[in-house]
Design a protein around this motif. Structure first.
Motif, short mmCIF file in Angstrom:
data_model
loop_
_atom_site.label_atom_id
_atom_site.label_comp_id
_atom_site.label_asym_id
_atom_site.label_seq_id
_atom_site.Cartn_x
_atom_site.Cartn_y
_atom_site.Cartn_z
N GLU A 3 0.83 -1.21 0.00
CA GLU A 3 0.00 0.00 0.00
C GLU A 3 0.87 1.27 0.00
O GLU A 3 0.40 2.35 -0.28
N ASP A 4 2.17 1.10 0.32
CA ASP A 4 3.08 2.25 0.25
C ASP A 4 3.54 2.51 -1.17
O ASP A 4 4.25 3.48 -1.41
N GLY A 5 3.20 1.61 -2.08
CA GLY A 5 3.71 1.71 -3.45
C GLY A 5 3.13 2.91 -4.17
O GLY A 5 2.66 3.87 -3.57
N GLY A 6 3.17 2.84 -5.46
CA GLY A 6 2.63 3.93 -6.24
C GLY A 6 3.46 5.19 -6.03
O GLY A 6 4.64 5.14 -5.73
N LEU A 7 2.84 6.32 -6.16
CA LEU A 7 3.58 7.57 -6.18
C LEU A 7 3.78 8.16 -4.81
O LEU A 7 4.50 9.13 -4.64
N ALA A 8 3.15 7.56 -3.80
CA ALA A 8 3.19 8.15 -2.46
C ALA A 8 4.62 8.37 -2.00
O ALA A 8 4.93 9.33 -1.33
N LEU A 9 5.52 7.45 -2.42
CA LEU A 9 6.87 7.53 -1.88
C LEU A 9 7.63 8.74 -2.41
O LEU A 9 8.66 9.12 -1.87
N VAL A 10 7.12 9.37 -3.43
CA VAL A 10 7.77 10.57 -3.96
C VAL A 10 7.78 11.66 -2.89
O VAL A 10 8.67 12.50 -2.83
N ASP A 11 6.80 11.61 -2.00
CA ASP A 11 6.71 12.63 -0.96
C ASP A 11 7.73 12.41 0.15
O ASP A 11 7.95 13.28 0.97
N ALA A 12 8.31 11.20 0.21
CA ALA A 12 9.27 10.93 1.26
C ALA A 12 10.49 11.83 1.05
O ALA A 12 10.73 12.32 -0.05
N PRO A 13 11.24 12.08 2.11
CA PRO A 13 12.44 12.92 1.96
C PRO A 13 13.32 12.34 0.85
O PRO A 13 13.53 11.14 0.79
N ARG A 14 13.86 13.20 -0.01
CA ARG A 14 14.56 12.69 -1.18
C ARG A 14 16.06 12.60 -0.96
O ARG A 14 16.83 12.49 -1.89
N LEU A 15 16.45 12.70 0.32
CA LEU A 15 17.87 12.61 0.63
C LEU A 15 18.46 11.32 0.11
O LEU A 15 17.93 10.25 0.34
N GLN A 16 19.57 11.42 -0.57
CA GLN A 16 20.36 10.26 -0.95
C GLN A 16 19.59 9.22 -1.74
O GLN A 16 19.97 8.06 -1.78
N ARG A 17 18.49 9.61 -2.35
CA ARG A 17 17.80 8.64 -3.21
C ARG A 17 18.59 8.49 -4.49
O ARG A 17 18.99 9.50 -5.09
N ALA A 18 18.80 7.26 -4.90
CA ALA A 18 19.58 7.04 -6.11
C ALA A 18 18.65 6.82 -7.29
O ALA A 18 17.58 6.22 -7.15
N ALA A 19 19.05 7.32 -8.44
CA ALA A 19 18.29 7.08 -9.66
C ALA A 19 19.27 6.90 -10.80
O ALA A 19 20.32 7.55 -10.82
N GLY A 20 18.95 6.04 -11.72
CA GLY A 20 19.85 5.87 -12.85
C GLY A 20 19.27 4.96 -13.90
O GLY A 20 18.39 4.12 -13.62
N LEU A 21 19.74 5.16 -15.12
CA LEU A 21 19.33 4.30 -16.23
C LEU A 21 20.54 4.03 -17.11
O LEU A 21 21.24 4.97 -17.51
N ALA A 22 20.80 2.77 -17.37
CA ALA A 22 21.85 2.40 -18.32
C ALA A 22 21.23 1.60 -19.44
O ALA A 22 20.52 0.62 -19.20
N ARG A 23 21.47 2.08 -20.67
CA ARG A 23 20.83 1.43 -21.82
C ARG A 23 21.90 1.12 -22.86
O ARG A 23 22.71 1.98 -23.22
N VAL A 24 21.90 -0.12 -23.30
CA VAL A 24 22.88 -0.55 -24.29
C VAL A 24 22.15 -1.21 -25.45
O VAL A 24 21.25 -2.03 -25.24
N GLY A 25 22.54 -0.84 -26.67
CA GLY A 25 21.99 -1.51 -27.85
C GLY A 25 23.14 -2.10 -28.65
O GLY A 25 24.13 -1.40 -28.91
#
Lengths: 276, 212
Positions: A3-25
């Motif tokens: 139930e914590d899923g979805g977009l709700a977690l965007v509101d959590a503090p964004r400290l040190q959240r990691a994001a990344g995308l690696a794409r190879v063709g």
């Protein structure tokens, strides 16, 4: 945790959240595999240490050193018609306790006509209170071949770690010509860990190896002649699929068994980065 | 409509209806043979997990989707097929679905093509106008009851002990039916991993009474 899923977690503090995308063709030129597309952002990286060999090996890495609530990491690998490739990960992926929200990981693979991909990521280790949603999708052309494995361990038994609280929603979906041919929605929650012998029993590590290819059923008998030690395992094959499931008390014997299965299935060495 | 519909559904899910469920143990035969299920308590635990974390819950979700008006039955059928955890699991769901529709088509004048069992039941039962939770509960009850009978015959257990196990499963059945009715396809998933492994190990058993 779902139930914590979805977009709700965007509101959590964004400290040190990691994001990344690696794409190879990977494409094809003069019978050689060539790099046709490369994109890297944030904490996701891809290396191609053996791009000039006959079968390139693409190694993905999450430089954040693990996943926790709110992280978003994506790996993508597409292999053009007629090309063979191996995809793997530099290290085990670790999902740590979440302070809020879920970590999301996506793996998108595409394999063209007459192409073959072995997707062989190293193990995923889930720690107590980890929350991970991962989606692995594979799009196969009508005459494409796929070998894939997934190994998951709950804590590290050798370190005396116990996992009691967990949310894992790990969906693997393989389509051929757009039609679903293998869908494995694994879902582990607190109650799964506490459930009886039809769930995990004493096992704290498990793995699936799948081959999806025309005639994959023929691999069943040779695989059944293997005798991996220290694990409970089985093989089944039907409709262009061969599936191996392995369960064990911790990751070590499970990974050894998967290595044996892959060596028999592929007839060649494991990716160099695999730590046994 | 729905009282008559309820009787129709009870008829379809009864062991006397020619679906042949008694031939399938869903891997339980292998779990009994390997000593993982030796008594009534273990049988109850095994079936509860299959219902709540395994095919029970997933089939109930697929069934709920198939009951909806304008359900995309071919898409649900191919998803259910792709979710089969082993060769025998596919046989189990396809054969029962085929057998169910062969008879319900004849009774109702429908012409549904063969589909995996939960999707087949949803397609046939949709016009009965029953609440989804009720259809799911009866489906799970029939599934659980069939597995209890496998235990009664093969552990073996006395009939009364078997009925005690089934009665003890009622709360799980009710809970799973309630949850699955509103889970949607995104809610599919499970963790009955030893159950799946047992289903695969059944393929190589030397002596087998059940088809799965």
């Amino acid at each position: 945790m779902p139930e914590d899923g979805g977009l709700a977690l965007v509101d959590a503090p964004r400290l040190q959240r990691a994001a990344g995308l690696a794409r190879v063709g990977l494409g094809q030129r003069d019978g050689q595999a060539v790099l046709a597309d490369l994109h890297q952002s944030g904490c996701a990286k891809a290396f191609l240490p053996r791009i000039h060999g006959p079968v390139p090996e693409v190694v993905f890495l999450n430089t954040a050193g693990g996943l926790t609530g709110g992280d978003r990491v994506g790996f993508s690998l597409s292999v053009a018609a007629g090309t063979r490739a191996v995809g793997t990960t530099q290290t085990a992926e670790r999902a740590y306790a979440s302070a809020g929200g879920v970590a999301r990981m996506s793996v998108d693979l595409a394999v063209g006509q007459g192409a073959a991909l072995d997707w062989l990521p190293q193990e995923t280790i889930l720690f107590d209170r980890a929350a991970l949603e991962r989606r692995t999708t594979v799009a196969l052309a009508s005459e494409a071949r796929l070998v894939m494995c997934e190994m998951i361990g709950l804590g590290r038994a050798a370190m005396g770690e116990t996992v009691r609280r967990l949310w894992l929603n790990d969906r693997r979906e393989v389509r051929r010509d757009g039609k679903q041919v293998l869908v494995e929605p694994l879902r582990l929650a607190d109650q799964t860990l506490a459930a009886g012998p039809a769930a995990l029993g004493e096992a704290r590590a498990f793995a699936t190896v799948a081959m999806v290819a025309r005639g994959a059923e023929d691999a069943v008998d040779p695989l059944r002649r293997l005798a991996p030690e220290g694990v409970d395992w089985a093989v089944s094959g039907w409709d262009g699929k061969c599936l191996v499931r392995v369960m064990g008390p911790d990751l070590r014997p499970v990974k050894r068994a998967v290595a044996q299965v892959l060596e028999r299935l592929r007839g060649k060495a494991l990716p160099r980065v695999w730590q046994m | 409509m729905s009282e008559a519909g309820l009787l129709t559904l009870v008829q379809w899910l009864s062991p006397a209806f020619p679906v042949g469920g008694y031939a399938y143990s869903h891997g339980l035969e292998a779990a009994i043979a390997s000593g993982q299920v030796r008594n009534a308590a273990a049988l109850e635990g095994w079936i509860a997990t299959i219902l709540a974390e395994g095919a029970g819950r997933n089939d109930a979700i697929l069934l709920a989707e198939a009951l909806k008006p304008r359900a995309d039955l071919p898409a649900l059928a191919s998803l259910a097929e792709a979710m089969a955890a082993s060769r025998e699991r596919l046989v189990e769901t396809m054969e029962q679905g085929r057998a169910l529709l062969a008879t319900t088509n004849a009774l109702k004048g429908d012409d549904h093509p063969p589909m995996p069992y939960p999707v087949a039941l949803g397609a046939a039962a949709a016009p009965l106008g029953l609440p989804a939770g009720q259809v799911l509960g009866l489906y799970l009850h029939a599934f659980g009851s069939n597995l209890v009978q496998v235990g009664v015959r093969f552990i073996p257990l006395g009939q009364t002990d078997g009925q005690k196990v089934l009665a003890a499963l009622h709360p799980v059945i009710q809970r799973v039916a309630r949850e699955a009715a509103k889970a949607g396809l995104e809610g599919l998933g499970g963790g009955a991993l030893r159950g799946d492994l047992a289903a695969m190990q059944h393929e190589t058993m030397d002596v087998r009474i059940f088809r799965t």
